[in-house]
Design a protein around this motif. Structure first.
Motif, PDB file in Angstrom:
ATOM      1  N   SER A  17       0.829  -1.207   0.000  1.00  0.00           N
ATOM      2  CA  SER A  17       0.000   0.000   0.000  1.00  0.00           C
ATOM      3  C   SER A  17       0.857   1.248   0.000  1.00  0.00           C
ATOM      4  O   SER A  17       1.992   1.245   0.504  1.00  0.00           O
ATOM      5  CB  SER A  17      -0.899   0.016   1.245  1.00  0.00           C
ATOM      6  OG  SER A  17      -1.777  -1.073   1.262  1.00  0.00           O
ATOM      7  N   VAL A  63      -8.978   0.334 -10.907  1.00  0.00           N
ATOM      8  CA  VAL A  63      -8.582   0.568  -9.507  1.00  0.00           C
ATOM      9  C   VAL A  63      -9.752   0.431  -8.535  1.00  0.00           C
ATOM     10  O   VAL A  63      -9.549   0.526  -7.316  1.00  0.00           O
ATOM     11  CB  VAL A  63      -7.930   1.956  -9.341  1.00  0.00           C
ATOM     12  CG1 VAL A  63      -6.775   2.123 -10.319  1.00  0.00           C
ATOM     13  CG2 VAL A  63      -8.937   3.082  -9.495  1.00  0.00           C
ATOM     14  N   ARG A  66      -9.719  -1.139  -4.887  1.00  0.00           N
ATOM     15  CA  ARG A  66      -8.338  -1.142  -4.369  1.00  0.00           C
ATOM     16  C   ARG A  66      -7.893   0.250  -3.942  1.00  0.00           C
ATOM     17  O   ARG A  66      -7.147   0.392  -2.967  1.00  0.00           O
ATOM     18  CB  ARG A  66      -7.369  -1.670  -5.431  1.00  0.00           C
ATOM     19  CG  ARG A  66      -7.663  -3.087  -5.882  1.00  0.00           C
ATOM     20  CD  ARG A  66      -6.559  -3.615  -6.798  1.00  0.00           C
ATOM     21  NE  ARG A  66      -6.407  -2.845  -8.030  1.00  0.00           N
ATOM     22  CZ  ARG A  66      -5.280  -2.237  -8.386  1.00  0.00           C
ATOM     23  NH1 ARG A  66      -4.203  -2.308  -7.622  1.00  0.00           N
ATOM     24  NH2 ARG A  66      -5.229  -1.572  -9.534  1.00  0.00           N
ATOM     25  N   PHE A  67      -8.327   1.258  -4.660  1.00  0.00           N
ATOM     26  CA  PHE A  67      -7.922   2.638  -4.374  1.00  0.00           C
ATOM     27  C   PHE A  67      -9.103   3.410  -3.785  1.00  0.00           C
ATOM     28  O   PHE A  67     -10.254   3.173  -4.149  1.00  0.00           O
ATOM     29  CB  PHE A  67      -7.479   3.351  -5.641  1.00  0.00           C
ATOM     30  CG  PHE A  67      -6.188   2.869  -6.238  1.00  0.00           C
ATOM     31  CD1 PHE A  67      -5.568   1.707  -5.812  1.00  0.00           C
ATOM     32  CD2 PHE A  67      -5.591   3.589  -7.273  1.00  0.00           C
ATOM     33  CE1 PHE A  67      -4.380   1.267  -6.374  1.00  0.00           C
ATOM     34  CE2 PHE A  67      -4.417   3.173  -7.845  1.00  0.00           C
ATOM     35  CZ  PHE A  67      -3.808   2.000  -7.396  1.00  0.00           C
ATOM     36  N   MET A  82      -3.868   3.741  -1.846  1.00  0.00           N
ATOM     37  CA  MET A  82      -3.722   2.676  -2.830  1.00  0.00           C
ATOM     38  C   MET A  82      -3.360   1.387  -2.108  1.00  0.00           C
ATOM     39  O   MET A  82      -2.305   1.301  -1.479  1.00  0.00           O
ATOM     40  CB  MET A  82      -2.638   3.045  -3.844  1.00  0.00           C
ATOM     41  CG  MET A  82      -2.876   4.381  -4.543  1.00  0.00           C
ATOM     42  SD  MET A  82      -1.660   4.744  -5.818  1.00  0.00           S
ATOM     43  CE  MET A  82      -0.196   4.972  -4.818  1.00  0.00           C
ATOM     44  N   ASN A  83      -4.245   0.411  -2.180  1.00  0.00           N
ATOM     45  CA  ASN A  83      -4.030  -0.894  -1.559  1.00  0.00           C
ATOM     46  C   ASN A  83      -3.942  -1.969  -2.635  1.00  0.00           C
ATOM     47  O   ASN A  83      -4.351  -1.761  -3.778  1.00  0.00           O
ATOM     48  CB  ASN A  83      -5.174  -1.213  -0.605  1.00  0.00           C
ATOM     49  CG  ASN A  83      -5.285  -0.220   0.536  1.00  0.00           C
ATOM     50  OD1 ASN A  83      -4.292   0.341   0.998  1.00  0.00           O
ATOM     51  ND2 ASN A  83      -6.502   0.016   1.006  1.00  0.00           N
ATOM     52  N   LEU A  85      -1.571  -3.126  -4.372  1.00  0.00           N
ATOM     53  CA  LEU A  85      -0.921  -2.593  -5.568  1.00  0.00           C
ATOM     54  C   LEU A  85      -0.382  -3.704  -6.454  1.00  0.00           C
ATOM     55  O   LEU A  85       0.063  -4.755  -5.973  1.00  0.00           O
ATOM     56  CB  LEU A  85       0.207  -1.653  -5.165  1.00  0.00           C
ATOM     57  CG  LEU A  85      -0.285  -0.252  -4.725  1.00  0.00           C
ATOM     58  CD1 LEU A  85       0.768   0.456  -3.907  1.00  0.00           C
ATOM     59  CD2 LEU A  85      -0.670   0.566  -5.944  1.00  0.00           C
ATOM     60  N   LYS A  86      -0.439  -3.444  -7.764  1.00  0.00           N
ATOM     61  CA  LYS A  86       0.021  -4.390  -8.773  1.00  0.00           C
ATOM     62  C   LYS A  86       1.134  -3.741  -9.592  1.00  0.00           C
ATOM     63  O   LYS A  86       1.205  -2.511  -9.697  1.00  0.00           O
ATOM     64  CB  LYS A  86      -1.141  -4.741  -9.707  1.00  0.00           C
ATOM     65  CG  LYS A  86      -2.372  -5.294  -9.014  1.00  0.00           C
ATOM     66  CD  LYS A  86      -3.507  -5.495 -10.008  1.00  0.00           C
ATOM     67  CE  LYS A  86      -4.757  -6.025  -9.341  1.00  0.00           C
ATOM     68  NZ  LYS A  86      -5.871  -6.227 -10.316  1.00  0.00           N
ATOM     69  N   ASP A  89       0.291  -0.924 -11.840  1.00  0.00           N
ATOM     70  CA  ASP A  89      -0.010   0.387 -11.266  1.00  0.00           C
ATOM     71  C   ASP A  89       1.208   1.315 -11.311  1.00  0.00           C
ATOM     72  O   ASP A  89       1.088   2.501 -10.970  1.00  0.00           O
ATOM     73  CB  ASP A  89      -0.465   0.243  -9.809  1.00  0.00           C
ATOM     74  CG  ASP A  89      -1.788  -0.467  -9.671  1.00  0.00           C
ATOM     75  OD1 ASP A  89      -1.916  -1.304  -8.749  1.00  0.00           O
ATOM     76  OD2 ASP A  89      -2.703  -0.194 -10.474  1.00  0.00           O
ATOM     77  N   THR A  90       2.343   0.775 -11.718  1.00  0.00           N
ATOM     78  CA  THR A  90       3.549   1.592 -11.810  1.00  0.00           C
ATOM     79  C   THR A  90       3.348   2.720 -12.811  1.00  0.00           C
ATOM     80  O   THR A  90       2.975   2.486 -13.960  1.00  0.00           O
ATOM     81  CB  THR A  90       4.747   0.730 -12.238  1.00  0.00           C
ATOM     82  OG1 THR A  90       5.019  -0.224 -11.205  1.00  0.00           O
ATOM     83  CG2 THR A  90       5.975   1.589 -12.482  1.00  0.00           C
ATOM     84  N   VAL A 118       5.835  -0.332  -8.451  1.00  0.00           N
ATOM     85  CA  VAL A 118       5.390  -1.545  -7.774  1.00  0.00           C
ATOM     86  C   VAL A 118       6.197  -2.706  -8.339  1.00  0.00           C
ATOM     87  O   VAL A 118       6.126  -3.012  -9.529  1.00  0.00           O
ATOM     88  CB  VAL A 118       3.891  -1.786  -7.983  1.00  0.00           C
ATOM     89  CG1 VAL A 118       3.443  -3.019  -7.190  1.00  0.00           C
ATOM     90  CG2 VAL A 118       3.089  -0.559  -7.573  1.00  0.00           C
TER      91      VAL A 118
END
Length: 120
Positions: A17, A63, A66-67, A82-83, A85-86, A89-90, A118
């Motif tokens: 996160s 998102v 998750r966000f 932001m949880n 994360l993948k 998501d970078t 990430v």
């Protein structure tokens, strides 16, 4: 005019996160919508989430769940939690504020961007 300063980016492992913050200054009374956009290498900038002055929110499908975007009007600050994360998501995350200028109309203000990486 409105000025935006972001903070909170960094490197995190997948599943982790991060919390981004964006502080607004200047003609903050004219701000209607605040939000976050992101731009990954080689891709166009895309919407992540927005929140209106009445705290109505909107999220990109990628998102949702998750966000979480939130807004503290007393501090003139918008947050993006932001949880889960993948790696996808970078990106560089940009804060945005939409506000009105007399005799001009709607105007966009952008922050300088903060990098979120990430790792898998």
């Amino acid at each position: 005019q409105v000025q935006l300063v972001e903070s909170g980016g960094g490197l995190v492992q997948a599943g982790g996160s991060l919390r981004l913050s964006c502080a607004a200054s200047g003609s903050i009374g004219s701000i209607n919508v605040m939000g976050w956009y992101r731009q990954a290498p080689g891709k166009q900038r895309e919407l992540v989430a927005t929140v209106t002055s009445s705290i109505s929110t909107n999220y990109a499908d990628s998102v949702k769940g998750r966000f979480t975007i939130s807004r503290d009007n007393a501090k003139n600050t918008v947050y993006l939690q932001m949880n889960s994360l993948k790696p996808e998501d970078t990106a560089v995350y940009y804060c945005n504020a939409k506000y009105r200028v007399a005799y001009v109309g709607a105007v966009d203000a952008w922050g300088q961007g903060t990098l979120v990486t990430v790792s898998s």
